[in-house]
Enzyme design. Structure first.
Site, PDB file in Angstrom:
ATOM      1  N   HIS A  11      10.523  56.565  82.226  1.00  9.58           N
ATOM      2  CA  HIS A  11      11.348  56.865  83.399  1.00  9.58           C
ATOM      3  C   HIS A  11      10.403  58.030  84.000  1.00  9.58           C
ATOM      4  CE1 HIS A  11      14.280  58.667  86.081  1.00  9.58           C
ATOM      5  NE2 HIS A  11      14.879  57.422  86.028  1.00  9.58           N
ATOM      6  N   CYS A  14      12.399  53.885  89.022  1.00 13.94           N
ATOM      7  CA  CYS A  14      11.641  55.172  88.755  1.00 13.94           C
ATOM      8  C   CYS A  14      10.709  55.016  87.303  1.00 13.94           C
ATOM      9  CB  CYS A  14      12.812  56.239  88.306  1.00 13.94           C
ATOM     10  SG  CYS A  14      13.932  56.744  89.561  1.00 13.94           S
ATOM     11  N   GLN A  38      19.653  55.791  78.084  1.00 20.02           N
ATOM     12  CA  GLN A  38      20.151  54.323  78.104  1.00 20.02           C
ATOM     13  C   GLN A  38      20.747  53.943  77.032  1.00 20.02           C
ATOM     14  OE1 GLN A  38      20.563  52.648  80.709  1.00 20.02           O
ATOM     15  NE2 GLN A  38      19.253  53.921  82.048  1.00 20.02           N
ATOM     16  N   LYS A  79      25.905  58.120  82.861  1.00 19.60           N
ATOM     17  CA  LYS A  79      25.662  56.859  82.774  1.00 19.60           C
ATOM     18  C   LYS A  79      26.602  56.594  81.538  1.00 19.60           C
ATOM     19  CE  LYS A  79      20.642  57.240  83.583  1.00 19.60           C
ATOM     20  NZ  LYS A  79      20.408  56.429  84.717  1.00 19.60           N
ATOM     21  N   ASP A 138      14.308  60.385  74.866  1.00 20.17           N
ATOM     22  CA  ASP A 138      15.203  60.109  75.860  1.00 20.17           C
ATOM     23  C   ASP A 138      16.329  59.112  75.736  1.00 20.17           C
ATOM     24  OD1 ASP A 138      16.304  59.501  78.361  1.00 20.17           O
ATOM     25  OD2 ASP A 138      14.253  59.080  79.308  1.00 20.17           O
TER      26      ASP A 138
HETATM   27  N1  PMP Z   1      15.728  58.680  81.765  1.00 20.24           N
HETATM   28  C1  PMP Z   1      16.162  57.291  81.751  1.00 20.24           C
HETATM   29  C2  PMP Z   1      15.748  56.161  80.598  1.00 20.24           C
HETATM   30  C3  PMP Z   1      16.802  56.773  82.640  1.00 20.24           C
HETATM   31  O1  PMP Z   1      17.242  55.612  82.884  1.00 20.24           O
HETATM   32  C4  PMP Z   1      17.442  57.768  83.604  1.00 20.24           C
HETATM   33  C5  PMP Z   1      18.119  57.252  84.743  1.00 20.24           C
HETATM   34  N2  PMP Z   1      18.025  56.481  85.655  1.00 20.24           N
HETATM   35  C6  PMP Z   1      16.794  59.168  83.360  1.00 20.24           C
HETATM   36  C7  PMP Z   1      16.080  59.372  82.419  1.00 20.24           C
HETATM   37  C8  PMP Z   1      17.354  60.365  84.302  1.00 20.24           C
HETATM   38  O2  PMP Z   1      18.556  60.554  84.385  1.00 20.24           O
HETATM   39  P1  PMP Z   1      19.267  61.527  85.585  1.00 20.24           P
HETATM   40  O3  PMP Z   1      18.859  60.890  86.739  1.00 20.24           O
HETATM   41  O4  PMP Z   1      20.796  61.267  85.226  1.00 20.24           O
HETATM   42  O5  PMP Z   1      18.660  62.846  85.101  1.00 20.24           O
END
Ligand code: PMP
Length: 414
Positions: free
Chosen positions: A127, A369, A207, A230, A204
């Site tokens: 991401h 993203c 998910q 999430k 990270d």
């Molecule tokens: N890493 C992953 C794998 C994500 O799916 C996301 C959110 N789409 C993020 C990081 C970023 O999370 P946040 O926008 O809540 O900071």
């Protein structure tokens, strides 16, 4: 199976929003859970209860409300520590979200670890939250990202990862589950490799934390981040796990109240971790509500149910999606979480998203993203459907039925 579906139906009733209707009158089908999950009533009610019965700023107050709110906030830290198997709650830092968490770690490491020419090994599936913070570091200290390509099925080949490691590797920073493909990465194996070579590892878990239990000590990792929203919790709260003694070694990310031991005009002496990383008034009620979400998952839902039911839904959805003419699925590697990315022939993902929305079905379309991954897949965008334990097989039927209509309507040339 019928019993599992009945249980999902019962749990669904805990989420007030799921009984809303789309403005068109359609019943809502919410399949955008990987972007943000809906909230159970116990989480929603936490805000009303605290703000209307016992609320004050924490840590510095002598009166009972400050003391009580402080207790709940610190208990939330213990709940999170236990949830991810941390050795101590002192290893848990509350932040605004995973993005802030990775920035905190990146800026800290910039000041104590990176030298010009160093490399951060990542996967091709990251991401932007695990890409851009390293670019910001590179503006100060010229480091480079070293992405490990995925297999054609969207998995991570450990040999590829091994060959990306070198004397220049200063950190491995990988997602535990792709937010686009749903692929689960072999974190324990990567961590073992990292350990053998003395390289720290950041995971990270944005998910992954939603779909299966995580144990940071079993994984044997240095850093982990995830976001509350999430995980059926509120927005504005996220978690950084940093294994001791990283908390002692990393400099603070921001300065201000609550993170100091002593301040004079000349200098500040910082508080020990985790306070050192929590400058200013933190997201107090959000942290408490996140702990409520974690308790809800543990006590009311349970990992056994989540894993068994989501595995069933995953198989069901995948079989149904294959029936859509022209549908191309990205990421078939196993193990895989309940996330599907796909396109139908050369229909633009946004057209499919709009059609689904008009039928009351919420999915996400775009690059998610993860532009470098999109480039590797050779597409500008995909449609992404992502499930939670409150989704039902009939919602998948509605998705597939509408996709079949889209396929027939936009691409009649089959
Ligand atoms: N890493 C992953 C794998 C994500 O799916 C996301 C959110 N789409 C993020 C990081 C970023 O999370 P946040 O926008 O809540 O900071």
């Amino acid at each position: 199976m019928q019993e599992l579906i009945r249980e999902a139906r019962r749990l669904r009733a805990d989420f007030p929003l799921l009984s809303q209707r789309h403005p068109s009158g359609h019943t809502l089908v919410y399949l955008d859970n990987a972007a943000s999950a809906q909230k159970p009533k116990v989480v929603i009610d936490t805000f009303g209860r605290i703000f209307s019965t016992c609320y004050a700023n924490i840590h510095r107050g002598i009166h009972w409300m400050s003391q009580d709110t402080t207790r709940l906030y610190e208990e939330a830290r213990v709940t999170v520590a236990e949830f991810i198997g941390a050795a101590s709650e002192a290893e848990i830092v509350f932040v605004r979200g995973a993005t802030e968490g990775i920035n905190l770690i990146a800026q800290g490491l910039r000041r104590i670890l990176f030298q010009p020419g160093d490399e951060v090994v990542v996967t091709q599936a990251e991401h932007h939250a695990n890409i851009v913070p390293w670019h910001l570091v590179a503006q100060e200290v010229p480091i480079r990202l070293r992405p490990v390509p995925l297999t054609p099925e969207g998995g991570l080949d450990l040999n590829q990862l091994r060959s990306a490691l070198s004397a220049k590797t200063r950190l491995i920073a990988i997602t535990a589950m792709s937010n686009v493909l749903g692929t689960e990465m072999p974190v324990a194996e990567v961590a073992r490799l990292a350990r053998q070579q003395g390289i720290p590892i950041l995971v990270d878990a944005c998910q992954a934390v939603v779909h299966h239990p995580i144990d940071v000590q079993k994984w044997d990792i240095d850093f982990l981040v995830f976001s509350g929203h999430k995980l059926y919790g509120p927005t504005g709260i996220g978690v950084v796990y940093m294994r001791a003694p990283w908390g002692e070694k990393l400099p603070p990310y921001q300065g201000g109240g609550d993170m100091i031991r002593q301040v004079t005009w000349e200098a500040s002496v910082f508080a020990p971790p985790p306070a050192k990383f929590e400058a200013g008034t933190p997201p107090i009620v959000e942290a408490i509500a996140l702990a409520e979400a974690i308790r809800y998952l543990g006590r009311r839902v349970g990992w056994d149910f989540i894993q068994t039911y989501e595995a069933y839904l995953t198989e069901y959805a995948e079989a149904c999606l294959h029936s859509v003419e022209g549908l191309q699925l990205y990421g078939t590697a196993r193990p895989k979480g309940a996330i599907w990315s796909f396109n139908i022939a050369d229909i633009h993902a946004h057209d499919i998203g709009t059609l689904l929305d008009s039928a009351g079905i919420a999915v996400r379309v775009g690059h998610h993203c993860a532009q470098p991954l999109m480039e590797a897949l050779g597409v500008p965008a995909t449609v992404r459907a992502s499930l939670a334990f409150y989704n039902l097989p009939e919602e998948i039927d509605r998705l597939v039925h509408t996709l079949q209509r889209a396929s027939a309507f936009f691409a009649p040339a089959y």
